[in-house]
Enzyme design. Structure first.
Site, mmCIF file in Angstrom:
data_model
loop_
_atom_site.group_PDB
_atom_site.id
_atom_site.type_symbol
_atom_site.label_atom_id
_atom_site.label_comp_id
_atom_site.label_asym_id
_atom_site.label_seq_id
_atom_site.Cartn_x
_atom_site.Cartn_y
_atom_site.Cartn_z
ATOM 1 N N CYS A 73 0.808 -1.224 0.000
ATOM 2 C CA CYS A 73 0.000 0.000 0.000
ATOM 3 C C CYS A 73 0.839 1.270 0.000
ATOM 4 O O CYS A 73 0.572 2.197 -0.756
ATOM 5 C CB CYS A 73 -1.008 -0.004 1.154
ATOM 6 S SG CYS A 73 -0.272 0.021 2.808
ATOM 7 N N HIS A 121 -2.249 0.893 6.888
ATOM 8 C CA HIS A 121 -2.768 0.829 5.519
ATOM 9 C C HIS A 121 -3.058 2.245 5.030
ATOM 10 O O HIS A 121 -3.525 3.092 5.785
ATOM 11 C CB HIS A 121 -4.037 -0.014 5.429
ATOM 12 C CG HIS A 121 -4.471 -0.232 4.005
ATOM 13 N ND1 HIS A 121 -3.765 -1.032 3.130
ATOM 14 C CD2 HIS A 121 -5.497 0.291 3.288
ATOM 15 C CE1 HIS A 121 -4.358 -1.015 1.950
ATOM 16 N NE2 HIS A 121 -5.406 -0.214 2.011
ATOM 17 N N ASN A 133 -6.335 1.592 -3.814
ATOM 18 C CA ASN A 133 -5.348 1.088 -2.858
ATOM 19 C C ASN A 133 -4.947 -0.324 -3.282
ATOM 20 O O ASN A 133 -5.454 -0.847 -4.269
ATOM 21 C CB ASN A 133 -5.921 1.108 -1.443
ATOM 22 C CG ASN A 133 -7.074 0.148 -1.242
ATOM 23 O OD1 ASN A 133 -7.068 -0.639 -0.320
ATOM 24 N ND2 ASN A 133 -8.097 0.195 -2.083
#
Length: 161
Positions: A73, A121, A133
């Site tokens: 990510c 994240h 993402n």
């Protein structure tokens, strides 16, 4: 003698005024005139367009920065923003500390959105309550912030554009 005293008073007044102006203007010059992160919708759309080009690229935890055959990510956000001159730190936790805080209700396309506590994240807000993402088997994808996982684990957002 009176003229000499008046000249000295005026001279001292002018010096004092000059020093005051110097302090005033040098102090104001040190303050930013606008946010270092002035939002640019055109740059945001470019960032999002670039990010979407990598839809489907596989996820790999700890992916090498600059590698486009796989992303985690934060390497994904690092890579996309880096192409537009925005230097982000490597990890999502470190990225969550740059830029300026944005309330969830004030999100704009191009803002970084962060999840979990501690943060681990990050995604790119693309508008319409969606983000792009990467995680897991699907790799880079568009996700809905209203889905149970993202809604429950939303932590914060930052503006870096």
């Amino acid at each position: 003698m009176t003229n000499t005293l008046n000249a000295k008073k005026w001279g001292k007044s002018l010096i004092a005024a000059g020093i005051s102006f110097t302090i005033l203007f040098s102090g104001s010059m040190a303050l930013p005139q606008q946010s270092a992160y002035a939002y640019s919708s055109s740059k945001a759309q470019s960032v999002i367009s670039t990010a979407k080009k990598y839809t489907g690229v596989k996820y790999k935890y700890g992916a090498t920065l600059g590698n486009t055959s796989s992303f985690d990510c934060s390497s994904f956000t690092w890579y996309v923003y880096h192409k537009y001159g925005v230097n982000l730190p490597r990890t999502s936790l470190a990225q969550s500390k740059v830029g300026t805080y944005v309330a969830k209700s004030q999100l704009k396309p191009g803002d970084l959105v962060f999840f979990y506590s501690p943060v681990h994240h990050v995604g790119i807000y693309i508008g319409g309550n969606k983000m792009i993402n990467t995680y897991g088997a699907g790799g880079v994808r568009i996700s809905d912030l209203n889905s149970a996982t993202w809604k429950k684990n939303y932590k914060t957002a930052r503006r870096v554009l």
